[in-house]
Design an enzyme around this catalytic site. Structure first.
Site, PDB file in Angstrom:
ATOM      1  N   GLU A  25       0.844  -1.194   0.000  1.00  0.00           N
ATOM      2  CA  GLU A  25       0.000   0.000   0.000  1.00  0.00           C
ATOM      3  C   GLU A  25       0.879   1.244   0.000  1.00  0.00           C
ATOM      4  O   GLU A  25       2.025   1.213   0.465  1.00  0.00           O
ATOM      5  CB  GLU A  25      -0.894  -0.014   1.251  1.00  0.00           C
ATOM      6  CG  GLU A  25      -1.816   1.195   1.356  1.00  0.00           C
ATOM      7  CD  GLU A  25      -2.929   1.041   2.397  1.00  0.00           C
ATOM      8  OE1 GLU A  25      -2.883   0.081   3.168  1.00  0.00           O
ATOM      9  OE2 GLU A  25      -3.828   1.895   2.403  1.00  0.00           O
ATOM     10  N   ASN A 172     -12.432  -0.991  -1.101  1.00  0.00           N
ATOM     11  CA  ASN A 172     -11.766  -1.590   0.048  1.00  0.00           C
ATOM     12  C   ASN A 172     -12.448  -1.129   1.328  1.00  0.00           C
ATOM     13  O   ASN A 172     -12.717   0.072   1.495  1.00  0.00           O
ATOM     14  CB  ASN A 172     -10.297  -1.141   0.088  1.00  0.00           C
ATOM     15  CG  ASN A 172      -9.612  -1.501   1.401  1.00  0.00           C
ATOM     16  OD1 ASN A 172      -9.302  -2.669   1.644  1.00  0.00           O
ATOM     17  ND2 ASN A 172      -9.391  -0.513   2.266  1.00  0.00           N
ATOM     18  N   GLU A 173     -12.714  -2.044   2.205  1.00  0.00           N
ATOM     19  CA  GLU A 173     -13.314  -1.721   3.513  1.00  0.00           C
ATOM     20  C   GLU A 173     -14.378  -0.634   3.363  1.00  0.00           C
ATOM     21  O   GLU A 173     -14.308   0.426   4.001  1.00  0.00           O
ATOM     22  CB  GLU A 173     -12.235  -1.304   4.527  1.00  0.00           C
ATOM     23  CG  GLU A 173     -11.298  -2.453   4.855  1.00  0.00           C
ATOM     24  CD  GLU A 173     -10.405  -2.228   6.071  1.00  0.00           C
ATOM     25  OE1 GLU A 173     -10.416  -1.140   6.661  1.00  0.00           O
ATOM     26  OE2 GLU A 173      -9.685  -3.183   6.437  1.00  0.00           O
ATOM     27  N   TYR A 251      -7.023  -8.488  11.529  1.00  0.00           N
ATOM     28  CA  TYR A 251      -5.722  -8.200  12.137  1.00  0.00           C
ATOM     29  C   TYR A 251      -5.706  -8.687  13.576  1.00  0.00           C
ATOM     30  O   TYR A 251      -6.745  -8.620  14.267  1.00  0.00           O
ATOM     31  CB  TYR A 251      -5.448  -6.689  12.123  1.00  0.00           C
ATOM     32  CG  TYR A 251      -5.124  -6.159  10.740  1.00  0.00           C
ATOM     33  CD1 TYR A 251      -3.849  -6.308  10.218  1.00  0.00           C
ATOM     34  CD2 TYR A 251      -6.082  -5.515   9.970  1.00  0.00           C
ATOM     35  CE1 TYR A 251      -3.532  -5.822   8.950  1.00  0.00           C
ATOM     36  CE2 TYR A 251      -5.776  -5.020   8.704  1.00  0.00           C
ATOM     37  CZ  TYR A 251      -4.497  -5.183   8.200  1.00  0.00           C
ATOM     38  OH  TYR A 251      -4.183  -4.714   6.956  1.00  0.00           O
ATOM     39  N   GLU A 307      -6.183  -8.954   3.641  1.00  0.00           N
ATOM     40  CA  GLU A 307      -5.390  -8.241   4.655  1.00  0.00           C
ATOM     41  C   GLU A 307      -5.410  -9.086   5.917  1.00  0.00           C
ATOM     42  O   GLU A 307      -6.492  -9.335   6.480  1.00  0.00           O
ATOM     43  CB  GLU A 307      -5.956  -6.846   4.938  1.00  0.00           C
ATOM     44  CG  GLU A 307      -5.697  -5.863   3.824  1.00  0.00           C
ATOM     45  CD  GLU A 307      -6.126  -4.439   4.150  1.00  0.00           C
ATOM     46  OE1 GLU A 307      -6.067  -4.030   5.322  1.00  0.00           O
ATOM     47  OE2 GLU A 307      -6.554  -3.749   3.193  1.00  0.00           O
ATOM     48  N   GLN A 356       1.937  -5.811   5.802  1.00  0.00           N
ATOM     49  CA  GLN A 356       2.139  -5.516   4.391  1.00  0.00           C
ATOM     50  C   GLN A 356       3.575  -5.878   4.028  1.00  0.00           C
ATOM     51  O   GLN A 356       4.423  -5.934   4.900  1.00  0.00           O
ATOM     52  CB  GLN A 356       1.888  -4.052   4.103  1.00  0.00           C
ATOM     53  CG  GLN A 356       0.473  -3.655   4.510  1.00  0.00           C
ATOM     54  CD  GLN A 356       0.138  -2.223   4.168  1.00  0.00           C
ATOM     55  OE1 GLN A 356       0.999  -1.421   3.904  1.00  0.00           O
ATOM     56  NE2 GLN A 356      -1.156  -1.911   4.185  1.00  0.00           N
TER      57      GLN A 356
HETATM   58  O1  AHR Z   1      -3.157  -2.218   6.382  1.00  0.00           O
HETATM   59  C1  AHR Z   1      -3.508  -1.014   6.942  1.00  0.00           C
HETATM   60  C2  AHR Z   1      -4.973  -0.672   6.752  1.00  0.00           C
HETATM   61  O2  AHR Z   1      -5.756  -1.583   7.443  1.00  0.00           O
HETATM   62  C3  AHR Z   1      -5.490  -0.755   5.353  1.00  0.00           C
HETATM   63  O3  AHR Z   1      -5.220   0.378   4.616  1.00  0.00           O
HETATM   64  C4  AHR Z   1      -6.957  -0.911   5.563  1.00  0.00           C
HETATM   65  O4  AHR Z   1      -7.594  -1.580   4.518  1.00  0.00           O
HETATM   66  C5  AHR Z   1      -7.044  -1.642   6.880  1.00  0.00           C
HETATM   67  O5  AHR Z   1      -7.935  -1.043   7.754  1.00  0.00           O
END
Ligand code: AHR
Length: 503
Positions: A25, A172-173, A251, A307, A356
């Site tokens: 990113e 995205n999101e 995450y 992600e 990432q």
């Molecule tokens: O990876 C960091 C961020 O986490 C990304 O930009 C987003 O898609 C997610 O919330």
């Protein structure tokens, strides 16, 4: 003694190589400095791409790379990133540190990077602040071979032939940074936007990825699938779906979103909390997978975990918007168990992109000026790479035990097993205990093992690589493995990841 039974004859699914995908990113020092230094840099580069980083990444056989975001994607206007560099429009990267983005890395540079890496391409389009026309023209610019305004513009900018876009994400999101939409609203927008993601190359249709839920938001999954998933035509032919995949982001932050905790300083309780939360992804796959099964029992579309990874507090003294974090043995174990889980769910999980690639969250590479280091997570990807394109086979553990602390107990051992095209068996096993070693007897069903090539990644739970000591944690040959009549036996040390290639 733990027993690991492997039925190498019982194939359970194909492990799509894209499960070993990555995400890059425009965030912090991922693209600029990490991957791209520009043609005039004194850091050795090929067409602007750091040679040391690209060479290291090539050894992982990266299958696919997602770009340009993340949250950045829904603010990205692709036309700003084409044409002569000195004329490219500058913008403020409002999501990530408020720095000036000079757009010197754009569409042409992304494809150059993927060409150097030899990987598939996954472009994420802008739904949040972009128009249908903008998305449609980007696809035309990248993939149309005929005479058209966008194809001519591409040629004018120096690229005669179209590129291949393997995957295209429509936003995205979009429940959050991508526009704060409701599922109903996004679902309708998705149907509209994806219409104009044209398949100019009929022989290589673009796989369309629909924006999926945040963590356990099953309401999003249900509503979006209800509106966007189209059944096969009667007779099952000519599948006319609006999507090829639904994304999922997850995450691991042991202290919760507000207090994620340090990447390098943590106690045993936090270690087990991290492992517990990492294992939770399996529940998420089951949760969203069950809804997908309802709409798509033939599993035509994939769950695209585009992600995933550990997200801790930023390294002290660095820009808070750059999300730079160190990477320890804890990250290695999280990578190992996550990849084992993705393998085991390869019937539904068709792609996963760790977040990432360089210098951000759970990165495989960190750079500082001219220096570069490989993180513990890098080594896990290296040890697992032969799962890519192999067949998952049945495996089960018995006699193993739980480890951990109150409320955060986890099974100590986590495995996945695949059979390669040449018949060799790849076993990857992680020991989540921070202090206990476990003897393991691995038994194959029919195969008489003739040789084994084993590797190990191990270290104290905080062990990491620094620019002064870049090789503290590294993959080593695992010598203490014995061939038996039916398999192999060994003792897996505490806090380690092992790979065994049995022939
Ligand atoms: O990876 C960091 C961020 O986490 C990304 O930009 C987003 O898609 C997610 O919330």
């Amino acid at each position: 003694m733990a027993k690991l039974y492997v039925n190498e004859k019982k194939k359970k699914g194909y492990i799509n190589p894209e499960i070993y995908g990555h995400f890059s990113e425009h965030l912090g020092r991922c693209i600029y400095e990490g991957l791209f230094v520009g043609e005039n840099s004194d850091i050795p580069n090929k067409n602007g791409m750091r040679t040391d980083v690209v060479e290291a990444l090539k050894k992982l056989e990266i299958p696919v790379l997602r770009w340009p975001g993340g949250c950045f994607a829904d603010e990205y206007h692709w036309m700003d990133g084409i044409g002569p560099k000195e004329e490219r429009k500058r913008m403020v990267n409002t999501h990530w540190g408020g720095v000036v983005e000079d757009n010197s890395f754009g569409t042409h540079e992304f494809f150059e990077l993927c060409e150097q890496l030899g990987c598939k391409t996954y472009i994420n389009g802008n739904v949040g602040s972009g128009t249908v026309q903008e998305m449609s023209e980007w696809v035309e610019y990248m993939t149309f071979d005929g005479v058209s305004p966008m194809a001519e513009l591409r040629r004018k900018n120096g690229h005669e032939k179209p590129w291949k876009v393997d995957y295209f994400g429509v936003g995205n999101e979009n429940w959050g940074c991508g526009g704060n939409m409701t599922p109903e609203y996004y679902a309708n927008l998705y149907r509209r936007y994806q219409t104009y993601v044209r398949h100019y190359d009929k022989a290589a249709p673009i796989q369309k990825i629909c924006g999926g839920p945040n963590v356990d938001d099953d309401n999003w999954t249900k509503k979006v699938l209800k509106t966007c998933f189209a059944k096969p035509n009667p007779g099952g032919k000519n599948f006319s779906g609006f999507m090829d995949g639904l994304s999922l982001h997850y995450y691991v932050h042991p202290g919760g979103w507000e207090h994620k905790g340090s990447a390098t300083e943590f106690d045993e309780e936090t270690w087990y909390k991290t492992m517990y939360k990492a294992l939770y992804i399996e529940e998420l796959i089951n949760l969203h997978g069950a809804i997908m099964d309802h709409y798509d029992p033939d599993k035509k579309i994939g769950l695209i975990v585009d992600e995933w990874g550990d997200w801790f507090d930023v390294e002290v003294g660095t820009n808070p918007g750059f999300l730079y974090q160190q990477n320890t043995m804890r990250d290695a174990l999280v990578a190992a168990v996550s990849l084992n889980i993705f393998n085991r769910h390869c019937d539904r999980v068709k792609m996963a992109c760790i977040a990432q690639m360089v210098n951000v969250l759970q990165s495989v590479i960190l750079t500082e000026g001219k220096k570069m280091l490989l993180t513990p997570t890098y080594h896990v990807f290296h040890m697992y790479k032969r799962h890519q394109g192999a067949d998952l086979v049945e495996s089960s553990l018995s006699g193993e035990q739980n480890v951990g602390v109150e409320n955060y107990e986890v099974p100590a051992l986590q495995e996945s097993v695949s059979v390669q095209k040449d018949g060799s068996v790849l076993v990857t096993l992680a020991n989540l205990s921070v202090e206990e070693d476990f003897p393991v007897e691995l038994m194959l069903t029919e195969k008489k093992p003739e040789s084994v090539k084993a590797a190990i990644l191990t270290g104290e739970m905080h062990a990491c690589n620094t620019f002064d000591r870049p090789e503290t944690v590294k993959e080593e040959v695992f010598e203490d493995v014995e061939l038996t009549d039916r398999g192999v036996s060994f003792t897996i040390p505490a806090c380690s990841v092992v790979s065994l290639e049995i022939n």
